[in-house]
Design a protein around this motif. Sequence first.
Motif, PDB file in Angstrom:
ATOM      1  N   UNK A 129       0.779  -1.223   0.000  1.00 34.06           N
ATOM      2  CA  UNK A 129       0.000   0.000   0.000  1.00 34.06           C
ATOM      3  C   UNK A 129       0.813   1.277   0.000  1.00 34.06           C
ATOM      4  N   UNK A 130       2.121   1.187   0.203  1.00 33.77           N
ATOM      5  CA  UNK A 130       2.947   2.389   0.164  1.00 33.77           C
ATOM      6  C   UNK A 130       3.593   2.517  -1.204  1.00 33.77           C
ATOM      7  N   UNK A 131       3.979   3.738  -1.561  1.00 37.69           N
ATOM      8  CA  UNK A 131       4.811   3.926  -2.741  1.00 37.69           C
ATOM      9  C   UNK A 131       6.231   3.633  -2.284  1.00 37.69           C
ATOM     10  N   UNK A 132       6.800   2.555  -2.820  1.00 37.55           N
ATOM     11  CA  UNK A 132       8.139   2.111  -2.433  1.00 37.55           C
ATOM     12  C   UNK A 132       9.122   2.547  -3.503  1.00 37.55           C
ATOM     13  N   UNK A 133       9.989   3.475  -3.154  1.00 34.79           N
ATOM     14  CA  UNK A 133      10.997   3.994  -4.075  1.00 34.79           C
ATOM     15  C   UNK A 133      12.175   3.024  -4.046  1.00 34.79           C
ATOM     16  N   UNK A 134      12.265   2.160  -5.055  1.00 36.18           N
ATOM     17  CA  UNK A 134      13.249   1.086  -5.008  1.00 36.18           C
ATOM     18  C   UNK A 134      14.589   1.435  -5.628  1.00 36.18           C
ATOM     19  N   UNK A 135      14.641   2.424  -6.507  1.00 40.64           N
ATOM     20  CA  UNK A 135      15.904   2.847  -7.117  1.00 40.64           C
ATOM     21  C   UNK A 135      15.907   4.349  -7.281  1.00 40.64           C
ATOM     22  N   UNK A 136      16.982   4.965  -6.834  1.00 40.93           N
ATOM     23  CA  UNK A 136      17.195   6.396  -7.047  1.00 40.93           C
ATOM     24  C   UNK A 136      18.661   6.556  -7.414  1.00 40.93           C
ATOM     25  N   UNK A 137      18.930   7.112  -8.595  1.00 45.20           N
ATOM     26  CA  UNK A 137      20.307   7.289  -9.046  1.00 45.20           C
ATOM     27  C   UNK A 137      20.554   8.750  -9.379  1.00 45.20           C
ATOM     28  N   UNK A 138      21.817   9.133  -9.312  1.00 43.89           N
ATOM     29  CA  UNK A 138      22.227  10.508  -9.553  1.00 43.89           C
ATOM     30  C   UNK A 138      22.947  11.043  -8.333  1.00 43.89           C
ATOM     31  N   UNK A 139      23.370  12.302  -8.403  1.00 43.62           N
ATOM     32  CA  UNK A 139      24.025  12.871  -7.227  1.00 43.62           C
ATOM     33  C   UNK A 139      22.979  13.141  -6.142  1.00 43.62           C
ATOM     34  N   UNK A 166       1.848   6.396   2.609  1.00 45.81           N
ATOM     35  CA  UNK A 166       3.239   6.670   2.958  1.00 45.81           C
ATOM     36  C   UNK A 166       4.134   6.478   1.745  1.00 45.81           C
ATOM     37  N   UNK A 167       5.330   7.060   1.838  1.00 48.03           N
ATOM     38  CA  UNK A 167       6.407   6.809   0.888  1.00 48.03           C
ATOM     39  C   UNK A 167       7.498   6.096   1.661  1.00 48.03           C
ATOM     40  N   UNK A 168       7.980   4.989   1.113  1.00 52.12           N
ATOM     41  CA  UNK A 168       9.067   4.251   1.747  1.00 52.12           C
ATOM     42  C   UNK A 168      10.265   4.248   0.814  1.00 52.12           C
ATOM     43  N   UNK A 169      11.454   4.341   1.405  1.00 54.46           N
ATOM     44  CA  UNK A 169      12.709   4.329   0.661  1.00 54.46           C
ATOM     45  C   UNK A 169      13.711   3.477   1.411  1.00 54.46           C
ATOM     46  N   UNK A 170      14.711   2.997   0.695  1.00 54.32           N
ATOM     47  CA  UNK A 170      15.796   2.276   1.339  1.00 54.32           C
ATOM     48  C   UNK A 170      16.783   3.271   1.917  1.00 54.32           C
ATOM     49  N   UNK A 171      17.334   2.935   3.064  1.00 54.61           N
ATOM     50  CA  UNK A 171      18.336   3.796   3.677  1.00 54.61           C
ATOM     51  C   UNK A 171      19.540   3.865   2.746  1.00 54.61           C
ATOM     52  N   UNK A 172      20.099   5.054   2.627  1.00 55.42           N
ATOM     53  CA  UNK A 172      21.259   5.244   1.766  1.00 55.42           C
ATOM     54  C   UNK A 172      22.068   6.434   2.236  1.00 55.42           C
TER      55      UNK A 172
END
Length: 132
Positions: A57-67, A89-95
């Motif tokens: 049910x969340x928007x899961x941001x699985x890839x983010x590239x760039x500076x 909610x928006x979920x992202x991986x810790x980075x």
Amino acid sequence: MPSEASIRAITADDLSSLAALGLDQTVAMRAMAQDMGWVLADGETFVGAATAYLADGTVFLDNVVGDERAQLALIDHALAYARWSYAPALTVLEGSHSEALQVLGFVGIDPERLPPGLRDAAGDTKVLMRRL
């Protein structure tokens, strides 16, 4: 980031250029099919890209590239998309950008408390979530 930079949906013509940025073409095609893939471009130059999908049910941001600045701009866009789509909610991986995300209201989630879909999506990486 240049002031002319803009975010738009990923297209098939973008795939080879985005691969050079480190975005997997298969993941980008899946995101395109779900209208959940975005590119940050300064004219003809790509400076970042992001892909997402729905996970528990969340928007899961699985890839983010760039500076880092490009990534944060794309995360902000994903927040707007999640609000627009009425996701809770928006979920992202810790980075590397985790401190900046915490300033924006993201909090770490105990991996044992994640629902199965998010647990599978996260693998061994900590998940950050922002409720909308």
